[in-house]
Design an enzyme around this catalytic site. Structure first.
Site, PDB file in Angstrom:
ATOM      1  N   THR A   1       0.828  -1.206   0.000  1.00 11.34           N
ATOM      2  CA  THR A   1       0.000   0.000   0.000  1.00 11.34           C
ATOM      3  C   THR A   1       0.860   1.253   0.000  1.00 11.34           C
ATOM      4  OG1 THR A   1      -1.897  -1.065   1.064  1.00 11.34           O
ATOM      5  CG2 THR A   1      -1.688   1.329   1.330  1.00 11.34           C
TER       6      THR A   1
ATOM      7  N   ASN B   1      -5.157  -8.979  -8.668  1.00  8.13           N
ATOM      8  CA  ASN B   1      -5.246  -9.660  -7.382  1.00  8.13           C
ATOM      9  C   ASN B   1      -6.543 -10.424  -7.187  1.00  8.13           C
ATOM     10  OD1 ASN B   1      -6.102  -6.772  -7.336  1.00  8.13           O
ATOM     11  ND2 ASN B   1      -6.941  -7.342  -5.345  1.00  8.13           N
TER      12      ASN B   1
ATOM     13  N   GLN C   1       1.192  -8.982  -6.494  1.00 10.87           N
ATOM     14  CA  GLN C   1       0.705 -10.350  -6.663  1.00 10.87           C
ATOM     15  C   GLN C   1       1.628 -11.184  -7.551  1.00 10.87           C
ATOM     16  OE1 GLN C   1      -1.715 -11.946  -5.154  1.00 10.87           O
ATOM     17  NE2 GLN C   1      -2.506 -10.187  -4.049  1.00 10.87           N
TER      18      GLN C   1
ATOM     19  N   ALA D   1       5.455  -6.406  -2.064  1.00 13.69           N
ATOM     20  CA  ALA D   1       5.090  -6.594  -0.660  1.00 13.69           C
ATOM     21  C   ALA D   1       5.585  -7.953  -0.204  1.00 13.69           C
ATOM     22  CB  ALA D   1       3.581  -6.484  -0.464  1.00 13.69           C
TER      23      ALA D   1
ATOM     24  N   THR E   1      13.727   5.380   9.974  1.00 16.34           N
ATOM     25  CA  THR E   1      14.710   4.322  10.202  1.00 16.34           C
ATOM     26  C   THR E   1      14.239   3.016   9.580  1.00 16.34           C
ATOM     27  OG1 THR E   1      15.379   5.366  12.273  1.00 16.34           O
ATOM     28  CG2 THR E   1      15.987   3.059  11.967  1.00 16.34           C
TER      29      THR E   1
ATOM     30  N   CYS F   1      -8.503  -6.443   1.111  1.00 21.87           N
ATOM     31  CA  CYS F   1      -8.505  -5.058   1.577  1.00 21.87           C
ATOM     32  C   CYS F   1      -9.883  -4.415   1.480  1.00 21.87           C
ATOM     33  CB  CYS F   1      -7.492  -4.245   0.785  1.00 21.87           C
ATOM     34  SG  CYS F   1      -5.801  -4.830   0.999  1.00 21.87           S
TER      35      CYS F   1
END
Length: 393
Positions: A79, A161, A189, A207, A245, A336
């Site tokens: 995202t 997806n 995906q 991801a 970070t 989602c």
């Protein structure tokens, strides 16, 4: 407390952690660099930075397409990667050429892109959506019909997806570049499941948790020549492109999962494709009342472990809950937006009627799901559909 066994078939939402990823996290926690800030000048900090750069090399190598380790920007997931790509690249392109004020997206993109449209409009961009054909493919001709000298960015996902349909990314990127626009692809995906065709892409989103890496780790690969306006500030990390970070542990675990998937990709893909085709043959057989959203064949144009079907006359929520009671976890589409009771925007964009789209199911898995579990699922799904259909008769 008794807990019944659940066969998990929702890998497209989030895949179970791979042992390689867990091992990388354990190794990190037991190492001298555990907890060290990779931006610090002391020895643990410098060693953490070297480990982080190693993860960049691994991910860039797995993605291919000429991307280099410095192109890898670590993020918190798909995202954020998509958000940063759409806003950062659009603003970067406009800063380079003030006439570039329009963004073109496919109408079947993930919500992490489509929901950015409002933010883009607030920044002065016009957003155009290009529709796929009934086969779920966004054609080059359809995209070219929406391009023009005002286009800053085009974004089309590598594979959908919900349907698993693979998009012709190379041709779409070539069309975007011919119009002077940048091209981004959401490969969340596709990565680790099929070879990526991203040699022409300017940026790629990934991801970790989709391939068995940790939740909360992702990456946006952006070529060095491509203008990207940062959307977070303070610290100058990731070459100034994404402040904060870095999560070294997450990056190392992500890289380990990526290596595990990509090193055996061809063999794994063949196995998973065969299992998906077997599942399609069983659940879409004549008389079951179950139909594919596109075709009941998984080939090079489809993700190997994503089976997308519809049950006309029934609703997906009842099917998902009924299957859950029988010990199988699947979804109605994108996790989602699973709280929505409306028809899938992907299926409706493909021209599928609302009544049929409301009965959609997505079954997703990788090589770790046994053929016997898929056979058992097929039996239970066919039985459940027959039972529910008889009640509605």
């Amino acid at each position: 407390m008794y807990r019944r066994t659940i066969v998990y078939l929702d890998y497209a939402a989030s895949a179970p952690a791979r042992e390689e990823s867990r091992a990388a996290e354990r190794a990190y926690e037991e190492s001298p660099i555990a907890g060290a800030n990779p931006n610090s000048l002391h020895t643990p900090g410098r060693e953490a930075a070297r480990a982080l750069d190693g993860a960049r090399r691994d991910i860039a190598c797995c993605v291919g397409g000429g991307f280099r380790p410095p192109d890898v920007v670590f993020t918190s997931g798909g995202t954020e990667s998509n958000n940063l790509a759409l806003i950062g690249l659009s603003c970067g392109a406009r800063q380079r050429d003030r006439t570039r004020t329009r963004v073109v997206l496919s109408s079947i993109e993930h919500d992490s892109e489509l929901d950015v449209a409002g933010a883009l409009r607030d920044r002065g961009f016009e957003v155009t959506l290009v529709r796929p054909g009934r086969d779920g493919v966004v054609s080059r001709a359809a995209l070219e019909g929406e391009l023009g000298p005002d286009c800053a960015l085009v974004s089309v996902m590598s594979a959908n997806n919900e349907t698993g349909v693979v998009q012709p990314v190379a041709g779409l990127a070539a069309a975007a570049h011919a119009a002077g626009a940048l091209f981004h692809t959401d490969a969340v995906q596709a990565f680790g499941r099929i070879p990526l065709d991203v040699a022409q892409a300017d940026a790629v989103s990934l991801a970790a948790h989709k391939i068995g890496g940790p939740v909360g780790a992702g990456a946006l690969l952006v070529r060095g020549r491509v203008p990207l306006t940062p959307q977070s500030f303070g610290g100058g990390q990731e070459a100034g492109r994404r402040a904060g970070t870095q999560d070294v542990r997450g990056a190392l675990a992500f890289a380990a999962a990526a290596r595990a998937c990509c090193e055996s990709l061809d063999a794994t893909r063949a196995v998973v494709c065969e299992r998906a085709n077997r599942l399609y043959r069983r659940i879409c057989a004549e008389g079951t009342g179950i139909v594919p959203t596109t075709t009941a064949v998984v080939d090079e144009g489809r993700l190997p472990g994503l089976v997308s079907v519809m049950v006309p006359g029934l609703d997906s929520q009842s099917l998902v809950l009924g299957l859950d009671e029988r010990g199988f976890a699947v979804s109605a589409g994108s996790a989602c937006s699973s709280g929505s009771l409306g028809a899938s925007h992907v299926l409706t964009a493909m021209g599928i009627g609302r009544d049929r789209a409301l009965g959609a199911l997505r079954v997703s898995f990788d090589e770790r799901v046994a053929e016997g579990d898929l056979d058992a699922f097929a039996t239970q799904l066919v039985s459940l559909v027959a039972q529910m259909t008889s009640r509605h008769a």
